[in-house]
Design a protein around this motif. Structure first.
Motif, short mmCIF file in Angstrom:
data_model
loop_
_atom_site.label_atom_id
_atom_site.label_comp_id
_atom_site.label_asym_id
_atom_site.label_seq_id
_atom_site.Cartn_x
_atom_site.Cartn_y
_atom_site.Cartn_z
N CYS A 41 0.82 -1.22 0.00
CA CYS A 41 0.00 0.00 0.00
C CYS A 41 0.85 1.27 0.00
N GLY A 42 2.08 1.18 0.51
CA GLY A 42 2.99 2.32 0.50
C GLY A 42 2.83 3.30 1.64
N SER A 43 1.91 3.04 2.55
CA SER A 43 1.69 4.00 3.64
C SER A 43 2.84 4.06 4.63
N CYS A 44 3.73 3.09 4.62
CA CYS A 44 4.84 3.06 5.58
C CYS A 44 6.12 3.69 5.05
N VAL A 45 6.13 4.10 3.80
CA VAL A 45 7.37 4.59 3.19
C VAL A 45 7.91 5.81 3.93
N ARG A 46 7.05 6.72 4.32
CA ARG A 46 7.52 7.92 5.04
C ARG A 46 8.11 7.55 6.40
N ARG A 47 7.51 6.56 7.06
CA ARG A 47 8.03 6.11 8.35
C ARG A 47 9.40 5.45 8.17
N ILE A 48 9.55 4.68 7.10
CA ILE A 48 10.84 4.06 6.80
C ILE A 48 11.88 5.14 6.54
N GLN A 49 11.51 6.17 5.78
CA GLN A 49 12.43 7.28 5.51
C GLN A 49 12.85 7.95 6.81
N ALA A 50 11.90 8.12 7.72
CA ALA A 50 12.21 8.75 9.01
C ALA A 50 13.16 7.88 9.83
N LEU A 51 12.96 6.56 9.80
CA LEU A 51 13.85 5.67 10.53
C LEU A 51 15.26 5.68 9.95
N LEU A 52 15.35 5.78 8.64
CA LEU A 52 16.66 5.82 8.00
C LEU A 52 17.37 7.13 8.26
N GLY A 53 16.61 8.20 8.40
CA GLY A 53 17.18 9.51 8.70
C GLY A 53 18.05 10.04 7.58
N ARG A 54 18.80 11.04 7.91
CA ARG A 54 19.67 11.68 6.93
C ARG A 54 21.13 11.47 7.27
N GLY A 55 21.39 10.52 8.13
CA GLY A 55 22.76 10.25 8.57
C GLY A 55 23.62 9.67 7.46
N ALA A 56 24.88 9.57 7.76
CA ALA A 56 25.82 8.99 6.80
C ALA A 56 25.53 7.51 6.61
N CYS A 57 25.62 7.08 5.39
CA CYS A 57 25.38 5.69 5.06
C CYS A 57 26.63 5.15 4.38
N PRO A 58 27.19 4.07 4.93
CA PRO A 58 28.45 3.57 4.37
C PRO A 58 28.36 3.10 2.93
N THR A 59 27.18 2.74 2.46
CA THR A 59 27.07 2.23 1.09
C THR A 59 26.41 3.24 0.15
N ARG A 60 26.07 4.42 0.63
CA ARG A 60 25.38 5.39 -0.21
C ARG A 60 26.20 5.78 -1.43
N ASP A 61 27.50 5.96 -1.27
CA ASP A 61 28.35 6.32 -2.41
C ASP A 61 28.31 5.26 -3.49
N LEU A 62 28.34 3.99 -3.10
CA LEU A 62 28.25 2.91 -4.08
C LEU A 62 26.90 2.93 -4.78
N ALA A 63 25.83 3.14 -4.01
CA ALA A 63 24.49 3.18 -4.59
C ALA A 63 24.36 4.34 -5.56
#
Length: 77
Positions: A41-63
């Protein structure tokens, strides 16, 4: 144990999302690849985004370069 569900469609908890994030999932799409959260349904996507936050991600550069960063999870799915 207190379980806070993020995705009711697939029964995914906050703890599971945090574990996938700790394992390298940096985006809601990568979380979805790991556990299907956010793919119905997609209603949880914003909550997932909030849990992930805007912090540094070790694999973001690869992605960002288009490289596969969750190969082990893709094979398990």
């Amino acid at each position: 144990m207190n379980r806070v569900y993020v995705c009711s469609c697939f029964g995914v908890t906050e703890q599971q999302v945090k574990k996938h994030a700790a394992d390298g999932a940096c985006t809601p799409r990568q979380i979805a690849s790991a556990c299907k959260a956010g793919t119905d349904c997609g209603s949880c996507v914003r909550r997932i985004q909030a849990l992930l936050g805007r912090g540094a991600c070790p694999t973001r550069d690869l992605a960002d370069q288009g490289q596969t960063v969750l190969a082990g999870l893709d094979e398990a799915a």
